[in-house]
Structure formats: C-alpha cells, structure tokens
Design a protein around this motif. Structure first.
Motif, mmCIF file in Angstrom:
data_model
loop_
_atom_site.group_PDB
_atom_site.id
_atom_site.type_symbol
_atom_site.label_atom_id
_atom_site.label_comp_id
_atom_site.label_asym_id
_atom_site.label_seq_id
_atom_site.Cartn_x
_atom_site.Cartn_y
_atom_site.Cartn_z
ATOM 1 N N MET A 1 0.759 -1.186 -0.003
ATOM 2 C CA MET A 1 0.056 -0.108 -0.033
ATOM 3 C C MET A 1 0.885 1.385 -0.048
ATOM 4 S SD MET A 1 -3.188 0.478 -0.202
ATOM 5 C CE MET A 1 -4.443 1.447 0.307
ATOM 6 N N GLU A 2 1.966 1.144 0.715
ATOM 7 C CA GLU A 2 2.946 2.445 0.994
ATOM 8 C C GLU A 2 3.411 2.912 -0.503
ATOM 9 O OE1 GLU A 2 5.190 5.031 2.777
ATOM 10 O OE2 GLU A 2 4.086 3.751 3.619
ATOM 11 N N LYS A 3 3.764 1.918 -1.343
ATOM 12 C CA LYS A 3 4.284 2.268 -2.863
ATOM 13 C C LYS A 3 2.999 2.994 -3.497
ATOM 14 C CE LYS A 3 7.897 -1.299 -2.963
ATOM 15 N NZ LYS A 3 8.458 -2.517 -3.878
ATOM 16 N N GLN A 4 1.950 2.279 -3.544
ATOM 17 C CA GLN A 4 0.917 3.202 -4.180
ATOM 18 C C GLN A 4 0.525 4.437 -3.698
ATOM 19 O OE1 GLN A 4 -0.823 2.223 -7.141
ATOM 20 N NE2 GLN A 4 -1.837 4.011 -7.056
ATOM 21 N N SER A 5 0.689 4.812 -2.376
ATOM 22 C CA SER A 5 0.417 6.138 -1.702
ATOM 23 C C SER A 5 1.627 7.023 -2.427
ATOM 24 C CB SER A 5 0.668 5.894 -0.460
ATOM 25 O OG SER A 5 0.163 7.188 0.325
ATOM 26 N N GLU A 6 3.014 6.144 -2.558
ATOM 27 C CA GLU A 6 3.881 7.320 -2.874
ATOM 28 C C GLU A 6 3.918 7.409 -4.218
ATOM 29 O OE1 GLU A 6 7.021 9.740 -2.799
ATOM 30 O OE2 GLU A 6 6.204 9.213 -1.092
ATOM 31 N N ARG A 7 3.420 6.533 -5.111
ATOM 32 C CA ARG A 7 3.205 6.647 -6.444
ATOM 33 C C ARG A 7 2.088 7.831 -6.792
ATOM 34 N NH1 ARG A 7 4.078 0.929 -7.272
ATOM 35 N NH2 ARG A 7 1.897 0.692 -6.978
ATOM 36 N N THR A 8 1.090 7.783 -5.957
ATOM 37 C CA THR A 8 0.063 8.852 -6.324
ATOM 38 C C THR A 8 0.592 10.394 -5.674
ATOM 39 O OG1 THR A 8 -1.743 7.053 -5.606
ATOM 40 C CG2 THR A 8 -2.335 9.455 -5.381
ATOM 41 N N ARG A 9 1.359 10.413 -4.715
ATOM 42 C CA ARG A 9 1.935 11.453 -4.325
ATOM 43 C C ARG A 9 2.824 12.064 -5.382
ATOM 44 N NH1 ARG A 9 3.032 14.388 0.297
ATOM 45 N NH2 ARG A 9 4.955 15.452 0.401
ATOM 46 N N HIS B 1 -5.448 13.844 0.476
ATOM 47 C CA HIS B 1 -4.967 12.969 1.409
ATOM 48 C C HIS B 1 -3.601 13.312 1.550
ATOM 49 C CE1 HIS B 1 -4.112 9.019 3.266
ATOM 50 N NE2 HIS B 1 -3.143 8.972 2.078
ATOM 51 N N HIS B 2 -2.938 13.467 0.381
ATOM 52 C CA HIS B 2 -1.343 13.812 0.335
ATOM 53 C C HIS B 2 -0.998 15.124 0.677
ATOM 54 C CE1 HIS B 2 -0.692 9.790 -0.995
ATOM 55 N NE2 HIS B 2 -1.725 9.939 -1.924
#
Length: 189
Positions: free
Chosen positions: A1-9, A46-47
């Motif tokens: 999940m962390e990787k997806q969050s960083e990709r979105t950011r 969110h970011h």
C-alpha cells in the motif's frame, strides 16, 4: 500500500510540475492537477493540505536537483564552475519539467519572493565571491556571471536554443578571459 501511496503523491507532484512548466503557475489549479494526475480531489487532499503545499513540494524537489548541480559545479576548478553550473542548469531546464516548474515558484507554492530562480542565482554569486583568489575582488565578475546565467535561463523559456549546452559554452567562452585577468584562472584545483 505504501508504494501505491507514494506513486500517487509523485503523480500529483509531476502533474503540477507539468502544468506549471508548460504553462504558468495559475494553470496548476485543483481541477487541472487532479485531471492530469488522474486522481480524485480527495486523493490530492490526502497527500497535501492544499494546492499551494503541493506546488511547494514541486519547489522542494526541484531545489534538491538544482542544489546538486550547483554543488557538483563548484567541486571542481572555480574558474570552470560558473560555466558548468549555468550549462548544467540549462540542460536541467530543457529536459526536466520538475526543475522548469520549480524554478518559477517559491517554497510556499506561489511565484512570489523566494523563488528557486533567485536562490540559484544567489548561490552562483556567493560561490564566485567566496572562491576569489586571496586579495581578489570578484564582485563585479560575480555580478556579470549572474547576469549571463539569468539571461540564458530567462531566454530559454521561449527558445530552448539558450538552454543548449553549446550556446552556453560559447557565451561563457567569451567571459573566461575576464576571469583570467582577475586572477581567477590560476585558482586551486
């Protein structure tokens, strides 16, 4: 999940950078950024607390890249540093939308005071003055180097001929004799 969050950011950062680099700061509004990043408004919030905070992140990431170029340029011979910094900055501006956008904005996400452009030019001037040979006064030549670097950076926004390394090298080649006369060419390696 962390990787997806960083990709979105990072997708949001790159979308804002692209809008600014290929237009103006005002183009990096909420709707345009979300559309370009293919995310919802909720994802943006969110970011980042605001669009200004997001644009501030563009500045921060661009600053890291510009600082690296400045540091690398001044690691070598001082006499070569202004040309190397200006030439390498031109390449970054030509090839990197994040830097092209980040140089236009300040840490607060606006195009007001504190823009990365002014910071970079100040670094250039300060480093030239600080590396002057003993007893040398490099203030006028430092000012000239800033004018040339600023001119190349500014002109390149409308014609990337000015960001071409060959163009910058030719122009800086004309200035090298002035630095040599000031005794700067005989600096330490």
């Amino acid at each position: 999940m962390e990787k997806q969050s960083e990709r979105t950011r990072q997708s949001l950062v790159h979308a804002a950078a692209s809008l600014i680099a290929n237009g103006r700061v005002a183009d990096a509004g909420l709707v345009n950024i979300c559309r370009a990043a293919a995310v919802s408004r909720g994802a943006l919030y969110h970011h980042f607390h605001s669009v200004a905070e997001l644009v501030g992140e563009v500045h921060a990431q661009a600053r890291v890249r510009v600082e690296a170029v400045a540091g690398e340029a001044f690691e070598g011979r001082a006499a070569e540093a202004p040309e190397k910094f200006s030439t390498d900055l031109g390449v970054l501006l030509r090839e990197d939308q994040l830097v092209r956008a980040g140089i236009q904005v300040g840490p607060d996400g606006t195009n007001g005071p504190g823009r990365l452009r002014e910071e970079a030019l100040t670094w250039l001037r300060e480093r030239i003055v600080a590396s002057a040979p003993e007893g040398g006064d490099m203030h006028c030549l430092a000012d000239l180097a800033v004018v040339v670097a600023a001119g190349l950076e500014s002109l390149g926004h409308t014609d990337d001929y000015w960001w071409d390394p060959k163009t910058a090298e030719q122009i800086w080649g004309l200035l090298k004799p002035l630095f040599a006369v000031a005794g700067w060419a005989r600096d330490q390696d």
